[in-house]
Write an enzyme that holds these catalytic residues in place. Structure first.
Site, short mmCIF file in Angstrom:
data_model
loop_
_atom_site.label_atom_id
_atom_site.label_comp_id
_atom_site.label_asym_id
_atom_site.label_seq_id
_atom_site.Cartn_x
_atom_site.Cartn_y
_atom_site.Cartn_z
N GLU A 5 1.41 -0.92 -0.49
CA GLU A 5 0.04 0.24 -0.48
C GLU A 5 0.59 1.14 -0.15
O GLU A 5 1.25 1.48 1.14
CB GLU A 5 -0.66 0.17 1.36
N CYS A 48 -2.60 8.57 2.58
CA CYS A 48 -1.60 8.78 1.35
C CYS A 48 -3.18 8.65 0.46
O CYS A 48 -2.95 8.81 -0.77
CB CYS A 48 -2.14 6.69 1.32
#
Length: 524
Positions: free
Chosen positions: A274, A308
């Site tokens: 990720e 993110c």
């Protein structure tokens, strides 16, 4: 010299919160080797970016500590994998209940240690509680499939088994939530976990480990089911290269993820990555601007731009461009910036001076490329801002192809990009970066929103309509494409990555027919 919480220069509520979580003696901290910290001589001071106060000094683990932890995890796996999945789910349920009891204290610690505002700190703990609930239900649904065999009197099916040790490398911006996405699913799947939190934010991880140890002790289970090791990149490298760890889940920058992916891939292991995002919101001329403004601002400045899923690019139709800019210029100068535990604060500090430097360097570079800084970008100083980690969120008018715009800067910089024509032009801009995590469109036009969600639309792992790029729920699979890494965590069928798949065929006849009608007769 060992110090207790009461001997450190902390606010009383922070000291009380740490003691409530079971953290008492912390300086130098946690040298047991089995659960956290290490036996080495290297230490790291952990200070809050909010006020600069020292919270703790942690001892960094050595390679020898790492070996001890892996061995402990291997032994615990022999016990844990034999427990029925619903029973493992019961342990996770109890962990969720403990987290509910400690939500306020743990949320404060997350906020104080990392710098996100208290509402986000509490929200992160709620994510942990939610994933525990999800995992409990999942523990009774780890299903395979039954297939019809072409051979008579044969039964064919598939099932899933635990992998073994799952290594989790988490990032500072979500000190506990992303770990829990991995750990709670892996746990009900029968795996054991070794967690290396960011060395910038290890204290919330230590607190979680205290909570989990209570649950394991109450159920007479080995501590090695959930393991915590505090270390630097060397420990992460050991995990990535270790054949005893079949899966490494890593959250962080694309640069870090490439190193992990290469190391794990070289030994043919599995990696769940990720990584970075360069997320955009498209505002068509049919957008509800009242709704969009709220989503854009939260997405761009929440966690001080250190998510993110932070909104980094705003792609605006030329017919509404000036109107949108005017709205943002009314909101941005009024954003309450300050201590994250202050209930009026909406924007806390950046994590450290390195993050501040990245912020200022990106703004300088993008202006050299032709960008127009229209608000923000200042480093705040004076009373309440003595740490040098507080900045004013910035807005810059740019072109999508600028080198700085193509990269992810982990800071509150929002790039405004104008487009003309139909929505496909906006989608092309949205997709025109190396990352592919989260995306969003605001429009009341069905044709535009459906185009955005079509196979020629957004190329991101997350594509939203009339909500922002941040704020994923745990029920859906979370992750992205391209340089975001391709991993999926949390909901949906993300549990499968933590298990090994096995196809089984049972012959209950007295013959041995072969598939595809092959004849291989060795009998006279």
């Amino acid at each position: 010299m060992k110090q207790t919480i009461d001997q450190l220069p902390l606010q009383q509520d922070i000291a009380d919160m740490l003691k409530q979580l079971g953290v008492k003696d912390i300086n130098p901290a946690y040298s047991t080797g089995l659960t956290w910290g290490g036996t080495g001589k290297t230490t790291r001071d952990i200070s809050s970016p909010a006020d600069g106060n020292l919270i703790a000094t942690v001892t960094m683990a050595t390679p020898e500590d790492y070996e001890t932890i892996v061995t402990t995890a291997q032994e615990a796996f022999k016990v844990w994998r034999k427990m029925p999945a619903p029973k493992r789910g019961e342990i996770v349920r109890q962990i969720g209940e403990k987290l509910r009891q400690h939500k306020e204290a743990l949320g404060k610690l997350v906020s104080y240690e990392m710098g996100k505002i208290l509402q986000e700190g509490l929200g992160e703990v709620q994510e942990m509680i939610d994933i525990c609930d999800f995992a409990v239900g999942l523990s009774r649904q780890l299903h395979g499939y039954t297939m019809h065999s072409e051979r008579p009197q044969h039964r064919m099916y598939e099932q899933y088994h635990p992998l073994g040790i799952v290594g989790v490398i988490s990032a500072f911006n979500f000190p506990v939530a992303v770990w829990s996405w991995n750990a709670m699913l892996a746990a009900v799947c029968g795996d054991v976990i070794i967690w290396k939190p960011s060395e910038k934010t290890p204290l919330a991880a230590i607190a979680c480990q205290h909570i989990i140890r209570e649950v394991l002790a109450e159920n007479d289970l080995p501590e090695g089911i959930f393991n915590l090791i505090i270390g630097d990149a060397e420990i992460g490298s050991l995990m990535s290269h270790d054949n005893r760890i079949p899966l490494v889940s890593a959250t962080g920058s694309t640069r870090m993820g490439k190193k992990v992916g290469e190391a794990v891939g070289s030994r043919l292991g599995r990696s769940l990555l990720e990584l970075g995002g360069n997320n955009a919101i498209i505002l068509t001329e049919h957008a509800d601007l009242e709704l969009a403004t709220i989503a854009v601002v939260f997405g761009a400045v929440g966690t001080c731009g250190q998510r993110c899923t932070t909104t980094r690019r705003l792609i605006i139709h030329e017919n509404i461009y000036e109107q949108v800019k005017e709205r943002l210029l009314k909101v941005y100068p009024k954003l309450p910036i300050g201590h994250p535990l202050d209930s009026t604060t909406l924007v806390g500090p950046l994590i450290d001076k390195d993050a501040v430097n990245a912020f200022t360097n990106a703004l300088e570079k993008v202006q050299q490329e032709g960008g127009n800084l229209i608000t923000g970008g200042d480093l705040l100083s004076g009373e309440g801002y003595e740490t040098g980690t507080y900045v004013k969120p910035a807005i810059v008018e740019v072109e999508n192809h600028y080198e700085t715009v193509q990269e992810e800067t982990f800071a509150p910089i929002l790039y405004l990009i104008k487009y003309s024509g139909d929505v496909e032009n906006a989608i092309e801009l949205q997709n025109g970066v190396k990352q592919g995590l989260s995306s969003s469109i605001f429009s009341t036009n069905l044709l535009e929103t459906e185009a955005f969600l079509s196979h020629w639309g957004s190329d991101c792992g997350i594509a939203n309509v009339n909500i922002g790029t941040s704020g994923a729920e745990i029920g859906g699979a979370f992750g992205g494409e391209k340089e975001t890494g391709g991993g999926r965590e949390s909901g949906s069928d993300a549990w499968r990555v933590y298990m090994r798949r096995q196809t089984n065929t049972i012959n209950y006849s007295r013959e041995l027919p072969l598939a595809q009608g092959i004849k291989f007769d060795i009998m006279d």
